[in-house]
Design a protein around this motif. Sequence first.
Motif, PDB file in Angstrom:
ATOM      1  N   SER A 107      -6.131  20.032  -2.894  1.00  0.00           N
ATOM      2  CA  SER A 107      -5.589  19.149  -3.922  1.00  0.00           C
ATOM      3  C   SER A 107      -6.246  19.720  -5.076  1.00  0.00           C
ATOM      4  N   THR A 108      -5.519  19.474  -6.429  1.00  0.00           N
ATOM      5  CA  THR A 108      -6.047  19.639  -7.565  1.00  0.00           C
ATOM      6  C   THR A 108      -7.032  19.045  -8.095  1.00  0.00           C
ATOM      7  N   ALA A 109      -7.168  17.809  -7.771  1.00  0.00           N
ATOM      8  CA  ALA A 109      -8.190  16.998  -7.700  1.00  0.00           C
ATOM      9  C   ALA A 109      -9.454  17.404  -7.115  1.00  0.00           C
ATOM     10  N   GLU A 110      -9.451  17.692  -6.053  1.00  0.00           N
ATOM     11  CA  GLU A 110     -10.406  18.090  -4.775  1.00  0.00           C
ATOM     12  C   GLU A 110     -11.076  19.384  -5.500  1.00  0.00           C
ATOM     13  N   ALA A 111     -10.459  20.050  -6.271  1.00  0.00           N
ATOM     14  CA  ALA A 111     -11.052  21.417  -6.987  1.00  0.00           C
ATOM     15  C   ALA A 111     -11.967  20.967  -7.740  1.00  0.00           C
TER      16      ALA A 111
ATOM     17  N   ALA B 172     -17.205  34.113 -18.413  1.00  0.00           N
ATOM     18  CA  ALA B 172     -18.066  33.762 -17.436  1.00  0.00           C
ATOM     19  C   ALA B 172     -17.718  32.922 -16.091  1.00  0.00           C
ATOM     20  N   ILE B 173     -16.433  32.949 -16.202  1.00  0.00           N
ATOM     21  CA  ILE B 173     -15.843  32.339 -14.925  1.00  0.00           C
ATOM     22  C   ILE B 173     -15.857  33.413 -13.832  1.00  0.00           C
ATOM     23  N   THR B 174     -15.881  33.063 -12.526  1.00  0.00           N
ATOM     24  CA  THR B 174     -15.953  33.892 -11.448  1.00  0.00           C
ATOM     25  C   THR B 174     -15.021  33.556 -10.398  1.00  0.00           C
ATOM     26  N   THR B 175     -14.536  32.280 -10.248  1.00  0.00           N
ATOM     27  CA  THR B 175     -13.994  31.663  -9.216  1.00  0.00           C
ATOM     28  C   THR B 175     -13.156  30.368 -10.005  1.00  0.00           C
ATOM     29  N   VAL B 176     -11.941  30.605  -9.429  1.00  0.00           N
ATOM     30  CA  VAL B 176     -10.943  29.527  -9.931  1.00  0.00           C
ATOM     31  C   VAL B 176     -10.186  28.890  -8.879  1.00  0.00           C
ATOM     32  N   TYR B 177     -10.490  27.478  -8.640  1.00  0.00           N
ATOM     33  CA  TYR B 177     -10.277  26.717  -7.649  1.00  0.00           C
ATOM     34  C   TYR B 177      -8.851  25.812  -7.895  1.00  0.00           C
ATOM     35  N   SER B 178      -7.901  25.553  -6.838  1.00  0.00           N
ATOM     36  CA  SER B 178      -7.163  24.597  -7.136  1.00  0.00           C
ATOM     37  C   SER B 178      -6.180  24.441  -5.838  1.00  0.00           C
ATOM     38  N   HIS B 179      -5.224  23.724  -5.872  1.00  0.00           N
ATOM     39  CA  HIS B 179      -4.292  23.795  -4.598  1.00  0.00           C
ATOM     40  C   HIS B 179      -3.313  24.835  -4.690  1.00  0.00           C
ATOM     41  N   PRO B 180      -3.041  25.594  -3.668  1.00  0.00           N
ATOM     42  CA  PRO B 180      -2.191  26.607  -3.564  1.00  0.00           C
ATOM     43  C   PRO B 180      -0.787  26.715  -4.391  1.00  0.00           C
TER      44      PRO B 180
ATOM     45  N   THR C 164       1.017  -1.174  -0.127  1.00  0.00           N
ATOM     46  CA  THR C 164       0.111   0.015   0.239  1.00  0.00           C
ATOM     47  C   THR C 164       1.038   1.438  -0.047  1.00  0.00           C
ATOM     48  N   ILE C 165       0.699   2.148  -0.882  1.00  0.00           N
ATOM     49  CA  ILE C 165       1.149   3.336  -0.962  1.00  0.00           C
ATOM     50  C   ILE C 165       0.378   4.595  -0.655  1.00  0.00           C
ATOM     51  N   GLY C 166       0.565   5.368   0.098  1.00  0.00           N
ATOM     52  CA  GLY C 166      -0.176   6.447   0.598  1.00  0.00           C
ATOM     53  C   GLY C 166       0.055   7.778  -0.522  1.00  0.00           C
ATOM     54  N   TYR C 167      -0.856   8.394  -0.666  1.00  0.00           N
ATOM     55  CA  TYR C 167      -0.644   9.814  -1.569  1.00  0.00           C
ATOM     56  C   TYR C 167      -1.750  10.895  -1.215  1.00  0.00           C
ATOM     57  N   LEU C 168      -1.439  12.066  -1.748  1.00  0.00           N
ATOM     58  CA  LEU C 168      -2.419  13.291  -1.678  1.00  0.00           C
ATOM     59  C   LEU C 168      -3.296  13.019  -2.617  1.00  0.00           C
ATOM     60  N   GLY C 169      -4.624  12.644  -2.105  1.00  0.00           N
ATOM     61  CA  GLY C 169      -5.823  12.415  -2.916  1.00  0.00           C
ATOM     62  C   GLY C 169      -6.638  13.479  -3.163  1.00  0.00           C
ATOM     63  N   PRO C 170      -7.836  13.469  -3.788  1.00  0.00           N
ATOM     64  CA  PRO C 170      -8.486  12.232  -4.274  1.00  0.00           C
ATOM     65  C   PRO C 170      -7.731  11.665  -5.617  1.00  0.00           C
ATOM     66  N   ALA C 171      -8.211  10.844  -6.228  1.00  0.00           N
ATOM     67  CA  ALA C 171      -7.835  10.128  -7.553  1.00  0.00           C
ATOM     68  C   ALA C 171      -7.669  11.506  -8.564  1.00  0.00           C
ATOM     69  N   GLY C 172      -6.698  11.308  -9.362  1.00  0.00           N
ATOM     70  CA  GLY C 172      -6.369  12.691 -10.273  1.00  0.00           C
ATOM     71  C   GLY C 172      -5.541  13.339  -9.927  1.00  0.00           C
TER      72      GLY C 172
END
Length: 285
Positions: free
Chosen positions: A142-146, A110-118, A9-17
């Motif tokens: 994380s970028t995937a959580e965004a 049309a985009i009002t907000t942009v999400y991502s990892h810092p 088992t290898i842990g990583y910052l998730g989620p998938a993607g």
Amino acid sequence: MTDSPHPITIGYLGPAGTYAEAATNGYAQWRSSQEAFRGEFRPYPSIAKTLEAAASGEVPLVVVPVENSIQGSVTTTLDTLWQLEGLHVQQAVLLPIAHVLVTQAPDLKAITTVYSHPQALAQCQRWIETHLPNAKPLPTNSTAEALTNVQEQPQTAAISSERAAQLYDLPVLARDISDCPDNCTRFWVIAREPAHLTGSHTAIAFSTINRPGSLLQPLATLAERDINLCRIESRPSKRGLGDYVFFLDLEAGQQEARTQAALAELRDRVETLKVFGSYDALKLT
């Protein structure tokens, strides 16, 4: 016919993607080409939680980002490594980073907000200011959580990898949006097992007593043995203003006599020394 190896088992910052998942997958594929190895991935909600899972023995291996070519060191990784005990670097993984803008909005206006990892927001800061001047950047774990925000709010956007957009079945509006074209992140594979002594680089960290020459003496110890540094980073010790911990990558393997001699002398010249181990770098494409 040989039996399939028991999965590790290898842990990583998730989620998938996430990019961390891509680095984990690349490491597992490389290692399986070298030996009987099969990785099984487990996502965690933050870098700190990922490292804590390794420190507690919950998982035998984790993959965490440590440095980006645009934004420099990943400070959460360094701070958590210093706070935890018994963790060792096994391998470095170099991953090219290709950010895309994911949104269900019809156009950029049309985009009002942009999400991502810092880190991703910072790596695309100039692009955001130029193409999304009125959009509000908001950080996520994380970028995937965004991407979960994009699924729920059509006027929002997220910065992630193209693979993540495909996994979440979301459209890509713009590609190659990093401020620098050669964007790359270095990850570390970390475990409780002692690190290999045969790598080409050695990662260490130390704290000093705040007095004249407290940093000069350790650096002189390395210079006197012709040990070059490829990275040095200071981080607040959290004990008080002006008190720091220093993280260094040495261009020398821990097994070398000069490194052994330098580390022995360093223990007498610093307050606390942590040797995270030696590693080689695996470059993914």
